[in-house]
Design an enzyme around this catalytic site. Structure first.
Site, PDB file in Angstrom:
ATOM      1  N   ASP A   8      16.593   6.950 -20.203  1.00 30.40           N
ATOM      2  CA  ASP A   8      15.436   6.217 -20.223  1.00 30.40           C
ATOM      3  C   ASP A   8      15.893   4.948 -21.308  1.00 30.40           C
ATOM      4  OD1 ASP A   8      12.898   4.979 -20.085  1.00 30.40           O
ATOM      5  OD2 ASP A   8      12.477   5.968 -21.988  1.00 30.40           O
ATOM      6  N   ASP A  10      13.701   2.057 -23.162  1.00 27.04           N
ATOM      7  CA  ASP A  10      12.730   1.998 -24.119  1.00 27.04           C
ATOM      8  C   ASP A  10      12.329   3.235 -24.697  1.00 27.04           C
ATOM      9  OD1 ASP A  10      12.428  -0.663 -23.717  1.00 27.04           O
ATOM     10  OD2 ASP A  10      10.679  -0.715 -22.283  1.00 27.04           O
ATOM     11  N   SER A 115      11.300  -0.706 -16.865  1.00 25.84           N
ATOM     12  CA  SER A 115      11.125  -2.023 -17.229  1.00 25.84           C
ATOM     13  C   SER A 115      11.793  -3.132 -16.296  1.00 25.84           C
ATOM     14  CB  SER A 115      11.696  -2.212 -18.555  1.00 25.84           C
ATOM     15  OG  SER A 115      11.568  -3.556 -19.102  1.00 25.84           O
ATOM     16  N   ASN A 117      12.712  -5.789 -17.590  1.00 27.49           N
ATOM     17  CA  ASN A 117      13.446  -6.581 -18.537  1.00 27.49           C
ATOM     18  C   ASN A 117      14.649  -5.633 -18.996  1.00 27.49           C
ATOM     19  OD1 ASN A 117      12.079  -9.024 -19.108  1.00 27.49           O
ATOM     20  ND2 ASN A 117      10.153  -7.442 -19.714  1.00 27.49           N
TER      21      ASN A 117
HETATM   22  P1  B16 Z   1       8.488  -4.517 -18.499  1.00 25.39           P
HETATM   23  P2  B16 Z   1      11.070   2.605 -20.145  1.00 25.39           P
HETATM   24  C1  B16 Z   1       8.949   1.021 -19.822  1.00 25.39           C
HETATM   25  O1  B16 Z   1      10.324   1.247 -20.142  1.00 25.39           O
HETATM   26  C2  B16 Z   1       8.238   0.823 -21.166  1.00 25.39           C
HETATM   27  O2  B16 Z   1       8.215   2.282 -21.719  1.00 25.39           O
HETATM   28  C3  B16 Z   1       6.803   0.649 -20.622  1.00 25.39           C
HETATM   29  O3  B16 Z   1       6.044   0.724 -22.155  1.00 25.39           O
HETATM   30  C4  B16 Z   1       6.703  -0.770 -20.194  1.00 25.39           C
HETATM   31  O4  B16 Z   1       5.329  -1.137 -19.667  1.00 25.39           O
HETATM   32  C5  B16 Z   1       7.496  -0.550 -18.697  1.00 25.39           C
HETATM   33  O5  B16 Z   1       8.983  -0.392 -19.215  1.00 25.39           O
HETATM   34  C6  B16 Z   1       7.474  -1.803 -18.132  1.00 25.39           C
HETATM   35  O6  B16 Z   1       8.117  -2.932 -18.838  1.00 25.39           O
HETATM   36  O7  B16 Z   1       7.126  -5.024 -18.691  1.00 25.39           O
HETATM   37  O8  B16 Z   1       9.314  -4.965 -19.143  1.00 25.39           O
HETATM   38  O9  B16 Z   1       8.830  -4.519 -16.906  1.00 25.39           O
HETATM   39  O10 B16 Z   1      10.577   3.332 -21.160  1.00 25.39           O
HETATM   40  O11 B16 Z   1      10.904   2.939 -18.857  1.00 25.39           O
HETATM   41  O12 B16 Z   1      12.524   2.183 -20.192  1.00 25.39           O
HETATM   42 MG    MG Z   2      10.593   4.951 -22.482  1.00 26.52          MG
END
Ligand code: B16
Ligand code: MG
Length: 219
Positions: A8, A10, A115, A117
């Site tokens: 993962d 974030d 994410s 991003n």
């Molecule tokens: P975005 P992960 C997740 O990333 C985050 O933990 C979560 O807080 C966030 O809302 C989600 O990505 C979407 O992110 O708005 O940048 O598309 O932990 O799965 O790497």
């Molecule tokens: Mg995460």
């Protein structure tokens, strides 16, 4: 036989959770309410739209689908201002030596993140080239706790779930890994991630062999 690790992003490789928190809180304040850091925990690993729906629920606010798209876009613009300032100094402690130990053992590596991003963040911190497959929020149709993001990662490497270890900081992420038949290592606190096969506080001082031993002992 373990052949790959799927990370993962974030909360595991970088701590972007605090940038999400600042940006979501700015949006809540803009709408006239606030939410706590404790409530923010519930947003970890959850997709952008699901996060927005939860926050609007906490604020007791109803919006149309079109308005929700605009609000999510507004938050994402603020969030991107923060992540575009990131560099390799934000890679969490212990992660780079751990990736090196995987390389030495011939273990393959992928990223499985909710994410949209994720690609930008990996470029900012200079880690894109370290992963053979990067599955992000743009490639999935179902978000964690659905296992799709990790299944696509395993598929991209032509491996079976049972040949991969997933590293996750979110409860929903560990649920996703288990639902897909992966080995799951929780990164964080036992109290939130106790359902994983093994839990580590972070990667400091860890090598691949420690993870294998930890998983074995837990069984
Ligand atoms: P975005 P992960 C997740 O990333 C985050 O933990 C979560 O807080 C966030 O809302 C989600 O990505 C979407 O992110 O708005 O940048 O598309 O932990 O799965 O790497
Ligand atoms: Mg995460």
């Amino acid at each position: 036989m373990i052949k790959a690790c799927i990370f993962d992003l974030d909360g595991v490789i970088v701590d972007t959770a605090r940038y999400h928190f600042i940006a979501w809180r700015r949006l809540a304040n803009y709408l006239g309410f606030d939410f706590t850091e404790e409530e923010n925990e519930k947003l970890k690993g959850v997709s952008r739209m699901d996060s927005l729906n939860l926050i609007l629920q906490w604020g007791g606010i109803e919006k149309t689908e079109v308005e929700k798209e605009e609000l999510a876009e507004l938050k994402n613009g603020w969030y991107r201002e923060y992540i575009l300032r990131m560099d390799s100094s934000e890679i969490l402690e212990g992660v780079l030596p751990f990736l090196d130990s995987l390389g030495e053992e011939g273990i393959r590596m992928a990223v499985g993140s909710s994410s949209k991003n994720a690609g930008t963040i990996l470029d900012q911190i200079g880690l894109t080239h370290r992963f053979e497959a990067i599955i992000d929020g743009n490639k999935i149709t179902r978000s964690k706790p659905d296992p799709q993001v990790f299944e696509l990662g395993a598929e991209a490497m032509q491996l079976q779930p049972m040949e991969c270890i997933v590293f996750e900081d979110a409860e929903a992420g560990v649920d996703a890994a288990l639902a897909g038949g992966f080995l799951a290592v929780g990164v964080g606190k036992e109290e939130n991630l106790g359902h994983a096969h093994f839990v580590i506080p972070n990667f400091v001082g860890l090598r691949f062999q420690h993870i294998l031993e930890g998983i074995k002992k837990a069984h």
